[in-house]
Design a protein around this motif. Structure first.
Motif, PDB file in Angstrom:
ATOM      1  N   LEU A   1      -2.762   1.447   5.056  1.00  0.00           N
ATOM      2  CA  LEU A   1      -3.940   0.354   6.159  1.00  0.00           C
ATOM      3  C   LEU A   1      -4.077   0.558   7.569  1.00  0.00           C
ATOM      4  O   LEU A   1      -2.881   1.250   7.980  1.00  0.00           O
ATOM      5  CB  LEU A   1      -2.847  -0.854   5.803  1.00  0.00           C
ATOM      6  CG  LEU A   1      -3.614  -2.234   6.461  1.00  0.00           C
ATOM      7  CD1 LEU A   1      -5.124  -2.635   6.789  1.00  0.00           C
ATOM      8  CD2 LEU A   1      -2.735  -3.480   7.356  1.00  0.00           C
ATOM      9  N   VAL A   2      -5.325   0.885   7.876  1.00  0.00           N
ATOM     10  CA  VAL A   2      -5.530   1.514   9.488  1.00  0.00           C
ATOM     11  C   VAL A   2      -5.896   0.167   9.867  1.00  0.00           C
ATOM     12  O   VAL A   2      -7.681  -0.368   9.308  1.00  0.00           O
ATOM     13  CB  VAL A   2      -6.341   2.396   9.506  1.00  0.00           C
ATOM     14  CG1 VAL A   2      -6.473   3.120  10.359  1.00  0.00           C
ATOM     15  CG2 VAL A   2      -5.295   3.405   8.232  1.00  0.00           C
TER      16      VAL A   2
ATOM     17  N   ALA B   1     -12.228  -2.653   2.288  1.00  0.00           N
ATOM     18  CA  ALA B   1     -12.105  -3.423   3.981  1.00  0.00           C
ATOM     19  C   ALA B   1     -12.023  -5.037   4.364  1.00  0.00           C
ATOM     20  O   ALA B   1     -12.264  -6.101   3.100  1.00  0.00           O
ATOM     21  CB  ALA B   1     -13.819  -3.332   4.617  1.00  0.00           C
ATOM     22  N   LYS B   2     -11.976  -5.391   4.995  1.00  0.00           N
ATOM     23  CA  LYS B   2     -10.819  -6.862   5.516  1.00  0.00           C
ATOM     24  C   LYS B   2     -11.367  -7.325   6.798  1.00  0.00           C
ATOM     25  O   LYS B   2     -10.301  -6.431   7.360  1.00  0.00           O
ATOM     26  CB  LYS B   2      -9.981  -7.863   4.205  1.00  0.00           C
ATOM     27  CG  LYS B   2     -10.192  -8.838   5.358  1.00  0.00           C
ATOM     28  CD  LYS B   2      -9.301  -9.662   4.127  1.00  0.00           C
ATOM     29  CE  LYS B   2      -8.895 -11.314   4.224  1.00  0.00           C
ATOM     30  NZ  LYS B   2     -10.546 -11.780   4.284  1.00  0.00           N
TER      31      LYS B   2
ATOM     32  N   ILE C   1      -4.129 -12.318  11.336  1.00  0.00           N
ATOM     33  CA  ILE C   1      -3.550 -11.178  10.594  1.00  0.00           C
ATOM     34  C   ILE C   1      -3.254 -11.589   9.165  1.00  0.00           C
ATOM     35  O   ILE C   1      -2.894 -10.758   7.965  1.00  0.00           O
ATOM     36  CB  ILE C   1      -2.358 -10.732  11.422  1.00  0.00           C
ATOM     37  CG1 ILE C   1      -2.801  -9.915  12.173  1.00  0.00           C
ATOM     38  CG2 ILE C   1      -0.966 -10.387  10.702  1.00  0.00           C
ATOM     39  CD1 ILE C   1      -2.500  -9.628  13.705  1.00  0.00           C
ATOM     40  N   ASN C   2      -2.424 -12.614   8.996  1.00  0.00           N
ATOM     41  CA  ASN C   2      -2.128 -13.491   7.719  1.00  0.00           C
ATOM     42  C   ASN C   2      -3.156 -13.400   7.105  1.00  0.00           C
ATOM     43  O   ASN C   2      -2.564 -13.287   5.833  1.00  0.00           O
ATOM     44  CB  ASN C   2      -1.497 -14.921   7.947  1.00  0.00           C
ATOM     45  CG  ASN C   2      -0.624 -15.652   9.054  1.00  0.00           C
ATOM     46  OD1 ASN C   2       0.720 -14.192   9.132  1.00  0.00           O
ATOM     47  ND2 ASN C   2      -0.282 -16.129   9.982  1.00  0.00           N
TER      48      ASN C   2
ATOM     49  N   ILE D   1      -4.148  -8.351   0.721  1.00  0.00           N
ATOM     50  CA  ILE D   1      -3.477  -7.404   0.273  1.00  0.00           C
ATOM     51  C   ILE D   1      -2.583  -7.386  -0.866  1.00  0.00           C
ATOM     52  O   ILE D   1      -1.806  -6.504  -1.668  1.00  0.00           O
ATOM     53  CB  ILE D   1      -2.519  -6.515   1.652  1.00  0.00           C
ATOM     54  CG1 ILE D   1      -3.831  -5.930   2.616  1.00  0.00           C
ATOM     55  CG2 ILE D   1      -2.246  -5.726   1.187  1.00  0.00           C
ATOM     56  CD1 ILE D   1      -3.141  -5.581   3.687  1.00  0.00           C
ATOM     57  N   LYS D   2      -1.793  -8.755  -0.777  1.00  0.00           N
ATOM     58  CA  LYS D   2      -1.242  -8.978  -1.016  1.00  0.00           C
ATOM     59  C   LYS D   2      -1.738  -9.140  -2.898  1.00  0.00           C
ATOM     60  O   LYS D   2      -0.804  -9.032  -3.763  1.00  0.00           O
ATOM     61  CB  LYS D   2       0.155 -10.461  -0.842  1.00  0.00           C
ATOM     62  CG  LYS D   2       1.120  -9.865  -1.682  1.00  0.00           C
ATOM     63  CD  LYS D   2       2.047 -11.480  -1.329  1.00  0.00           C
ATOM     64  CE  LYS D   2       3.120 -11.915  -2.251  1.00  0.00           C
ATOM     65  NZ  LYS D   2       4.184 -10.638  -2.923  1.00  0.00           N
TER      66      LYS D   2
END
Ligand SMILES: NC(=O)c1ccc[n+]([C@@H]2O[C@H](COP(=O)([O-])OP(=O)(O)OC[C@H]3O[C@@H](n4cnc5c(N)ncnc54)[C@H](OP(=O)(O)O)[C@@H]3O)[C@@H](O)[C@H]2O)c1
Length: 263
Positions: free
Chosen positions: A11-12, A62-63, A73-74, A80-81
């Motif tokens: 993740l960047v 992307a998100k 961020i949450n 991602i999870k």
């Protein structure tokens, strides 16, 4: 050297442009699964397409995420999870803080910069650690600035919060080394991106000189004699963030063409 990135999820953050984008591109070239994020959906979508085209790597996703927002961020990590399980390599990046000296800034500016430029890295780190610990592997890179070694006049928010990032990095490195989670800070000197162009524009107007003269003066301070290119920065990040780096942790490196005189 094999950087061993092909089975890694990276993740960047803040990666639709500039240093973040160049870093995401280099990871994609090495065959990693690359997740990019920033605030603007259209720019991000273009970035994903560009990276896929340049690398023939289809595993680029992307998100949107504003690093100033805990909700964003949450949401990023919930996505991602569900989609990927977790990330193996985190490159923390965010937009630069407001320029200004002490008298130019109110409490609100300080709070905003704290949340965007320091607390955001704490939040993303907290989110990636459980998966990294479970796998006994993790690499975290905190993108900072040359201001961590030599303050930059007129950028007091950077001078303040990025030093905090160096302390955070060192503490994390010591706490998580036993889990093979290596944490380093990498700061740019003057790398040619939109952010630097904007700062040069501000300097030109403050000093009533042309942008060309501002650039010439800056280049004269750089022994290599020019601004860096984003990919020159990204290539260093790639090695330090890869499994090929097995022993460097807790360090604060600057990629600056020799600009800083500080030891
Ligand atoms: N370039 C240098 O030489 C240099 C030197 C010292 C420090 N830095 C620092 O390095 C970082 C990256 O700089 P850069 O030169 O690559 O800047 P840039 O070219 O302006 O790119 C900034 C990237 O961050 C995203 N972004 C901005 N604010 C964000 C936010 N709140 N949340 C999420 N994404 C955000 C932007 O996309 P959106 O606008 O779509 O969100 C864009 O993708 C900055 O913190 C900068 O201050 C850079």
């Amino acid at each position: 050297m094999d950087l061993q990135l092909k089975d890694k999820i990276v993740l960047v953050t803040a990666s639709s442009k500039g240093l973040g984008k160049a870093t995401a591109l280099e990871f994609a070239k090495e065959g990693a699964t690359v997740l990019v994020s920033s605030r603007t959906e259209e720019t991000l979508a273009r970035t994903v397409e560009e990276i896929k085209q340049l690398t023939n790597n289809e595993r680029v996703y992307a998100k949107t995420c504003d690093m100033s927002s805990v909700e964003d961020i949450n949401a990023l990590f919930a996505w991602i999870k569900t989609e990927f399980g977790g990330v193996d390599i985190l490159v923390n990046n965010t937009g630069g803080p407001t320029a200004g000296g002490f008298k130019d800034l109110a409490d609100e500016d300080w709070m905003t910069a704290f949340e965007k430029n320091l607390l955001s890295y704490v939040r993303t780190t907290r989110a990636v650690l459980p998966h990294m610990q479970e796998n006994d592997f993790g690499r975290i890179i905190n993108i900072s600035s040359s201001s961590t070694k030599e303050v930059i006049d007129g950028l007091i928010l950077s001078n303040t919060f990025r030093s905090g990032m160096v302390g955070l990095t060192k503490s994390l490195a010591r706490e998580y080394a036993k889990h093979n989670i290596l944490v380093n800070t990498i700061g740019p000197g003057r790398i040619a991106t939109d952010r630097v162009a904007e700062l040069d524009r501000l300097a030109a107007s403050r000093q009533s000189i042309s942008i060309e003269d501002v650039i010439k003066r800056s280049e004269n301070l750089i022994p290599i004699g020019r601004y860096g290119q984003p990919e020159e920065f990204a290539k260093v990040v790639l090695f330090i963030a890869s499994p090929a780096n097995t022993y460097m942790t807790g360090q604060s490196l600057i990629i600056d063409g020799g600009m800083l005189k500080a030891l």
